[in-house]
Design an enzyme around this catalytic site. Structure first.
Site, PDB file in Angstrom:
ATOM      1  N   GLU A   1      -6.885   2.103  -2.993  1.00 47.11           N
ATOM      2  CA  GLU A   1      -5.442   2.149  -3.167  1.00 47.11           C
ATOM      3  C   GLU A   1      -4.896   0.779  -3.584  1.00 47.11           C
ATOM      4  O   GLU A   1      -3.795   0.675  -4.111  1.00 47.11           O
ATOM      5  CB  GLU A   1      -4.812   2.590  -1.853  1.00 47.11           C
ATOM      6  CG  GLU A   1      -3.355   2.930  -1.961  1.00 47.11           C
ATOM      7  CD  GLU A   1      -2.929   3.855  -0.831  1.00 47.11           C
ATOM      8  OE1 GLU A   1      -3.570   4.901  -0.647  1.00 47.11           O
ATOM      9  OE2 GLU A   1      -1.961   3.524  -0.151  1.00 47.11           O
ATOM     10  N   HIS A  52      -8.231  11.557  -1.611  1.00 46.66           N
ATOM     11  CA  HIS A  52      -7.711  10.289  -2.129  1.00 46.66           C
ATOM     12  C   HIS A  52      -7.463  10.460  -3.623  1.00 46.66           C
ATOM     13  O   HIS A  52      -8.311  10.984  -4.332  1.00 46.66           O
ATOM     14  CB  HIS A  52      -8.743   9.192  -1.876  1.00 46.66           C
ATOM     15  CG  HIS A  52      -8.207   7.804  -2.057  1.00 46.66           C
ATOM     16  ND1 HIS A  52      -7.804   7.327  -3.283  1.00 46.66           N
ATOM     17  CD2 HIS A  52      -8.015   6.788  -1.184  1.00 46.66           C
ATOM     18  CE1 HIS A  52      -7.379   6.081  -3.135  1.00 46.66           C
ATOM     19  NE2 HIS A  52      -7.491   5.734  -1.882  1.00 46.66           N
ATOM     20  N   PHE A  95       0.854  -1.184   0.000  1.00 47.13           N
ATOM     21  CA  PHE A  95       0.000   0.000   0.000  1.00 47.13           C
ATOM     22  C   PHE A  95       0.891   1.235   0.000  1.00 47.13           C
ATOM     23  O   PHE A  95       2.078   1.150   0.312  1.00 47.13           O
ATOM     24  CB  PHE A  95      -0.886  -0.010   1.256  1.00 47.13           C
ATOM     25  CG  PHE A  95      -2.357  -0.145   0.957  1.00 47.13           C
ATOM     26  CD1 PHE A  95      -2.832  -1.206   0.214  1.00 47.13           C
ATOM     27  CD2 PHE A  95      -3.271   0.805   1.422  1.00 47.13           C
ATOM     28  CE1 PHE A  95      -4.195  -1.330  -0.063  1.00 47.13           C
ATOM     29  CE2 PHE A  95      -4.632   0.683   1.156  1.00 47.13           C
ATOM     30  CZ  PHE A  95      -5.095  -0.374   0.414  1.00 47.13           C
ATOM     31  N   ARG A 114      -0.972   9.281  -0.209  1.00 43.38           N
ATOM     32  CA  ARG A 114      -2.109   9.841  -0.929  1.00 43.38           C
ATOM     33  C   ARG A 114      -2.005  11.340  -1.180  1.00 43.38           C
ATOM     34  O   ARG A 114      -2.364  11.813  -2.252  1.00 43.38           O
ATOM     35  CB  ARG A 114      -3.380   9.545  -0.133  1.00 43.38           C
ATOM     36  CG  ARG A 114      -3.689   8.082  -0.126  1.00 43.38           C
ATOM     37  CD  ARG A 114      -4.846   7.736   0.764  1.00 43.38           C
ATOM     38  NE  ARG A 114      -5.102   6.296   0.675  1.00 43.38           N
ATOM     39  CZ  ARG A 114      -6.007   5.655   1.408  1.00 43.38           C
ATOM     40  NH1 ARG A 114      -6.734   6.309   2.284  1.00 43.38           N
ATOM     41  NH2 ARG A 114      -6.176   4.364   1.255  1.00 43.38           N
ATOM     42  N   GLN A 160      -8.249  14.409   3.928  1.00 38.74           N
ATOM     43  CA  GLN A 160      -7.488  13.663   2.929  1.00 38.74           C
ATOM     44  C   GLN A 160      -8.217  13.587   1.601  1.00 38.74           C
ATOM     45  O   GLN A 160      -9.380  13.183   1.545  1.00 38.74           O
ATOM     46  CB  GLN A 160      -7.244  12.238   3.428  1.00 38.74           C
ATOM     47  CG  GLN A 160      -6.520  11.382   2.389  1.00 38.74           C
ATOM     48  CD  GLN A 160      -6.003  10.105   2.985  1.00 38.74           C
ATOM     49  OE1 GLN A 160      -6.742   9.156   3.172  1.00 38.74           O
ATOM     50  NE2 GLN A 160      -4.736  10.093   3.310  1.00 38.74           N
ATOM     51  N   LEU A 203     -14.877   5.807  -4.635  1.00 41.96           N
ATOM     52  CA  LEU A 203     -13.492   5.383  -4.434  1.00 41.96           C
ATOM     53  C   LEU A 203     -13.071   4.181  -5.276  1.00 41.96           C
ATOM     54  O   LEU A 203     -13.782   3.191  -5.370  1.00 41.96           O
ATOM     55  CB  LEU A 203     -13.290   5.031  -2.959  1.00 41.96           C
ATOM     56  CG  LEU A 203     -11.835   4.739  -2.592  1.00 41.96           C
ATOM     57  CD1 LEU A 203     -11.009   6.018  -2.679  1.00 41.96           C
ATOM     58  CD2 LEU A 203     -11.731   4.147  -1.208  1.00 41.96           C
ATOM     59  N   ARG A 256      -3.261  10.465   6.520  1.00 42.76           N
ATOM     60  CA  ARG A 256      -3.389   9.065   6.902  1.00 42.76           C
ATOM     61  C   ARG A 256      -2.818   8.147   5.827  1.00 42.76           C
ATOM     62  O   ARG A 256      -3.010   8.387   4.646  1.00 42.76           O
ATOM     63  CB  ARG A 256      -4.863   8.712   7.109  1.00 42.76           C
ATOM     64  CG  ARG A 256      -5.097   7.241   7.354  1.00 42.76           C
ATOM     65  CD  ARG A 256      -6.532   6.935   7.706  1.00 42.76           C
ATOM     66  NE  ARG A 256      -7.470   7.022   6.616  1.00 42.76           N
ATOM     67  CZ  ARG A 256      -7.606   6.106   5.644  1.00 42.76           C
ATOM     68  NH1 ARG A 256      -6.803   5.062   5.612  1.00 42.76           N
ATOM     69  NH2 ARG A 256      -8.502   6.260   4.705  1.00 42.76           N
ATOM     70  N   HIS A 264     -11.876  12.218   1.019  1.00 41.85           N
ATOM     71  CA  HIS A 264     -12.022  10.828   1.394  1.00 41.85           C
ATOM     72  C   HIS A 264     -12.041  10.607   2.895  1.00 41.85           C
ATOM     73  O   HIS A 264     -12.907   9.934   3.426  1.00 41.85           O
ATOM     74  CB  HIS A 264     -10.871  10.040   0.772  1.00 41.85           C
ATOM     75  CG  HIS A 264     -10.859   8.587   1.114  1.00 41.85           C
ATOM     76  ND1 HIS A 264     -11.932   7.772   0.832  1.00 41.85           N
ATOM     77  CD2 HIS A 264      -9.922   7.795   1.699  1.00 41.85           C
ATOM     78  CE1 HIS A 264     -11.653   6.538   1.246  1.00 41.85           C
ATOM     79  NE2 HIS A 264     -10.453   6.522   1.790  1.00 41.85           N
TER      80      HIS A 264
END
Lengths: 325, 574
Positions: B247, B234, B119, B278, B232, B244, B386, B345
């Protein structure tokens, strides 16, 4: 995706009802312009946000994972946020009737009372039953094969589309229905669960359980997530025999009758199958049996033909049987 | 409106039934406490279930807790509190195994252990996953086990206020969405686990329900909110809808391309490329678009290409994602690249809590009997940004941990008995009554749309003093117009017109905090990027913002020190 966004106009007839103020439901018409990247939930939102803010429906995630927005479009079950409007236009043309999943359970517009649905969900112990190590230092080992054997049953989002589309539920309020039975499969085929027998005893009663599925495949059609509940119900049929939990009743004898007949003749003996399933009750079918006999549809037991490969067939049955009857 | 409101009594009332709420509830119920969980949806509809890609833990032999900590701290742009991060990362392996033991259906390695995938911003493949629906299996599992144990859930109840007197929370005021009947839930301890506030933005990945209600409820009582400026974005939302694309798409090898066919991440993060965190990837995409190298009908997106993975890998590991792109774009990722752009996000900011989930009254003091966990809280393990697959971990771990902390406080008799009278429901009743009677001219949907559009434009990925001042003015205008709304639905039955109005009121209030925090923070850190202050300024701003709103809606801000530890702040490059 095309370079410009295409739009179309659709003509909606929308079910309206408020159980507090309305004696009868009625339909209201709306004309809505939709674009190619929109889903049916966008249509519901447009009705509420542009035309009539009293219009009510459940919705949350808007991408097919929370299961809130099940409705019917032209009597076809759909999860509104997963259904492209342009696909609906292709299927039905630009006139659509929008209704709740179940008209007899309506509270307001698209919002229905789901109490019976959740009661049946609760009835099958919809959780893993095992002693939980509260502070484990290792996980259970589970092979990729065992994981795949859940057959996507774990992705059911409890939208209820299959339940309200099921004709057996419609006529028999005791029937557990496809969603809770798919949930039963989810845990009964998980190698980590320890309550398989308990759940089988819950779901294999005549009148409420797996034998009341009429195999019409409506649930498979209605499911927006590809869970295919009828496939799971069929696995539960087999599991009740494998685990020796099948009770002798017309449904289980019917299943056994198939095997017995094929094993004996290599063909299905339809007359004997009914006798096998219903025992003495077969007598009530005598008028039909007589007509069928006259058309050559059934044979007398002593005239029943035998397959010339009967030995092969017997071997096949023996090697493929996973359950004792 | 009925003045004889029933009063329900519980040891603990938990608002929100996602992963954090359910894990706390289970812990408390198992230990003999009387718990109620209140949710405006059904628990299984909670937005935790939408999380796709994974949940982090240093499980494998070639990974280390310290590495997980370091990645998280660096990812947070050093604003994360290192004591909380250390606790979470240390407990991560046990937490994952615990939810597995309760039935979570994780994808497996051939040896039967839990599979992990790479990730963004992680130095090892660390995200445990269930295909691309990890949140769903975790939500189902923790709800199922709480349900199995007999936790009481109030579905489709809307919590509209807390009862806050003499520095203590005595419970909540809520109404049944089905018939608008109010009830007071009186409790020794109250916990909020209500999720994030991403709905304030036009392009967002959040559910309709993520209207950040708890934040404004808290703020209206003069209690603070922390780090609200950190939202955040994304990088891979589906163009247009913002839905979404996990990721996991980049984790499994997705490549980003602009209109000129360049793999542009080479310019911005030459080492990590697409697997940079991100905030970095989102800014890179936005930059490509602003410089005219976007694709799609509005030239406001870029391509993510997954075709090289082949049908087998996509169907085995990313089946939901393929389905989403088919539904919302009509594009099949097996055959062609799909269009993505940044989407609001995750909310790093929220209700300030300490490491045990206790809600702060000020920089030094706490509210008695009040706790929070999950996305609505700011503990802060994510700091300014995050890392992917850390939010499920936060919700699951801190949900349970906060449950344990409440249990300890109850058992140690640290919580006084709640004291509730009917008048405590007055604020909530008046709010509903006022909104129901609104016969003005402004439409809820219109004000909300303008709020979301202006927040995306002026308080989004790139911010300046100018844009933020403009947005502040816009918020004042919208707030004034909100006083003149019109509600057509006067019915008591499932009145979503009323609910959307209450929620809009909440969105407006907490948006002021986002903008105010962004204005004061004259630096760029993690997800907060000021074009007029493009560098991180540790001397001035290695601090959390703690903001308060007074009765006139004016916001004042204080600073709270970051809990530092063994990892010293360094320049953050990928």
């Amino acid at each position: 995706m095309a370079d410009a966004i295409e739009t179309k106009k659709i003509y909606l007839k929308v079910f309206r009802f408020n159980h507090e103020t309305d004696y009868l439901p009625y339909y209201k018409n709306y004309e809505v312009v939709v674009s190619q990247d929109e889903v049916m939930l966008d249509v519901l939102n447009k009705i509420k946000w542009e035309f009539d803010s009293t219009f009510s429906y459940r919705r949350s995630c808007r991408h097919g994972i929370c299961g809130s927005c099940g409705i019917k479009v032209n009597n076809r079950a759909t999860l509104a946020c997963k259904e492209r409007v342009f696909d609906m236009i292709e299927l039905f043309g630009n006139e659509m009737t929008i209704e709740p999943q179940s008209r007899k359970r309506v509270i307001k517009d698209m919002v229905i009372d789901k109490k019976d649905f959740w009661d049946k969900y609760n009835a099958v112990k919809p959780y893993m039953i095992t002693a939980v190590d509260e502070h484990p230092d290792s996980e259970n080992y589970m092979s990729p094969h065992d994981y795949e054997n859940l057959k996507e049953a774990d992705i059911c989002v409890q939208c209820g589309n299959c339940y309200y589309a099921c004709p057996s539920v419609e006529v028999n309020e005791d029937y557990l229905g496809p969603a809770s039975l798919a949930k039963t499969y989810r845990f009964n085929f998980d190698t980590r669960d320890e309550a398989k027998i308990d759940r089988l005893d819950t779901v294999n009663d005549l009148g409420s359980g797996i034998w009341d599925c009429v195999k019409c495949y409506e649930c498979a059609e209605a499911c927006p997530k590809g869970v295919n509940p009828i496939e799971k119900i069929t696995y539960l049929h087999t599991q009740t025999f494998q685990e020796g939990r099948a009770k002798s009743n017309v449904a289980t004898r019917h299943a056994v009758g198939f095997k017995t007949s094929i094993n004996m003749h290599g063909f299905l003996d339809e007359g004997m199958l009914v006798a096998y399933s219903e025992g003495i009750g077969v007598l009530k079918h005598l008028p039909e049996a007589f007509k069928m006999f006259r058309k050559g549809k059934i044979a007398m037991p002593w005239n029943m033909p035998k397959s010339k490969n009967l030995d092969e067939i017997k071997k096949l049955i023996k090697s493929s049987s996973s359950a004792k009857f | 409106m009925n003045e004889n409101i029933p009063i329900h009594e519980y040891d603990v009332v938990i608002v929100g039934s996602g992963i954090a709420g359910c894990s706390a509830a289970r812990e408390l119920h198992r230990n003999g406490k009387k718990v109620a969980v209140i949710t405006k949806l059904h628990p299984l509809r909670s937005h935790s279930g939408a999380a796709q890609g994974g949940i982090n833990a240093a499980l494998s032999k070639d990974d280390e807790i310290d590495l997980h900590m370091f990645d998280t701290i660096k990812g947070s742009d050093y604003l994360g509190d290192q004591d909380a991060i250390e606790l979470m990362c240390t407990k991560a392996p046990e937490t994952i195994r615990w939810i597995e033991r309760m039935g979570a259906a994780f994808t497996r390695n051939n040896d039967g252990t839990i599979a992990q995938r790479p990730f963004g911003g992680q130095s090892k493949p660390r995200a445990c996953y269930a295909k691309d629906r990890t949140g769903l299996t975790l939500l189902q599992t923790i709800f199922e086990q709480a349900h199995r144990d007999g936790v009481t859930f109030f579905d489709e109840w809307y919590v509209s206020d807390i009862i806050y007197k003499e520095g203590k929370v005595h419970g909540v005021v809520a109404y049944n969405i089905r018939d608008l009947e109010f009830a007071i839930f009186k409790s020794k301890a109250t916990m909020f686990a209500t999720g994030g506030y991403g709905r304030a933005f036009k392009v967002n990945s959040n559910a309709h329900a993520n209207t950040g209600d708890a934040l404004s409820i808290v703020a209206r009582h003069g209690l603070p909110l922390e780090d609200m400026e950190f939202v955040q974005f994304h990088p891979t939302g589906l163009a247009g809808s913002g839905i979404l694309i996990s990721e996991a798409a980049r984790g499994e090898g997705g490549k980003l391309f602009n209109s000129e066919g360049e793999r542009f991440m080479e310019r911005y993060a030459p080492n990590k490329m697409e697997l940079a965190p991100r905030d970095v990837v989102s800014r890179s995409i936005q930059k490509e678009v602003l410089e005219g190298r976007g694709v799609g009908p509005n030239k406001d997106a870029v391509f993510i290409d997954l075709t090289h993975l082949g049908e087998k890998v996509i169907m085995e590991k990313l089946p939901e994602l393929r389905d989403l792109a088919l539904t919302f774009l009509g594009l099949d990722m097996i055959k062609e690249p799909i269009l993505i752009s940044p989407t609001a996000h995750y909310s790093m900011g929220g209700i300030p809590v300490n490491i045990d989930g206790k809600v702060r009254k000020s920089c030094s003091d706490f509210v008695e009997g009040f706790y929070a966990a999950g996305e609505c809280s700011c503990v802060s393990v994510h700091g300014a940004n995050r890392l992917g697959a850390n939010s499920l971990l936060e919700a699951l771990f801190f949900g349970r941990h906060t449950g344990e902390s409440i249990l300890r406080d109850l058992n140690d008799k640290k919580l006084s008995n709640p004291n509730v009278v009917f008048e405590d429901a007055k604020r909530a009743l008046e709010e509903v009554e006022k909104i129901l009677k609104s016969n003005g001219s402004e439409k809820i949907a219109k004000i909300r749309e303008e709020l979301q559009e202006s927040m995306t434009n002026d308080a989004g990925v790139f911010r300046t003093k100018e844009s933020l001042l403009r947005q502040q003015e816009k918020l004042n205008e919208l707030k004034a117009r909100f006083e003149n709304i019109r509600i057509d639905d006067k019915s008591k039955v499932f009145n979503t017109d009323l609910q959307e109005a209450i929620e809009l009121g909440h969105m407006l209030d907490y948006s002021f905090f986002i903008v105010e925090g962004a204005l004061i923070r004259e630096e760029s850190r993690g997800a907060h990027y000021r074009e007029d202050f493009p560098n991180r300024d540790d001397d001035k701003f290695l601090k959390h913002t703690i903001a308060f709103m007074d009765e006139n809606g004016k916001i004042s801000t204080q600073f709270l020190d970051v809990a530092l530890g063994k990892f010293e702040p360094q320049p953050r490059t990928y």
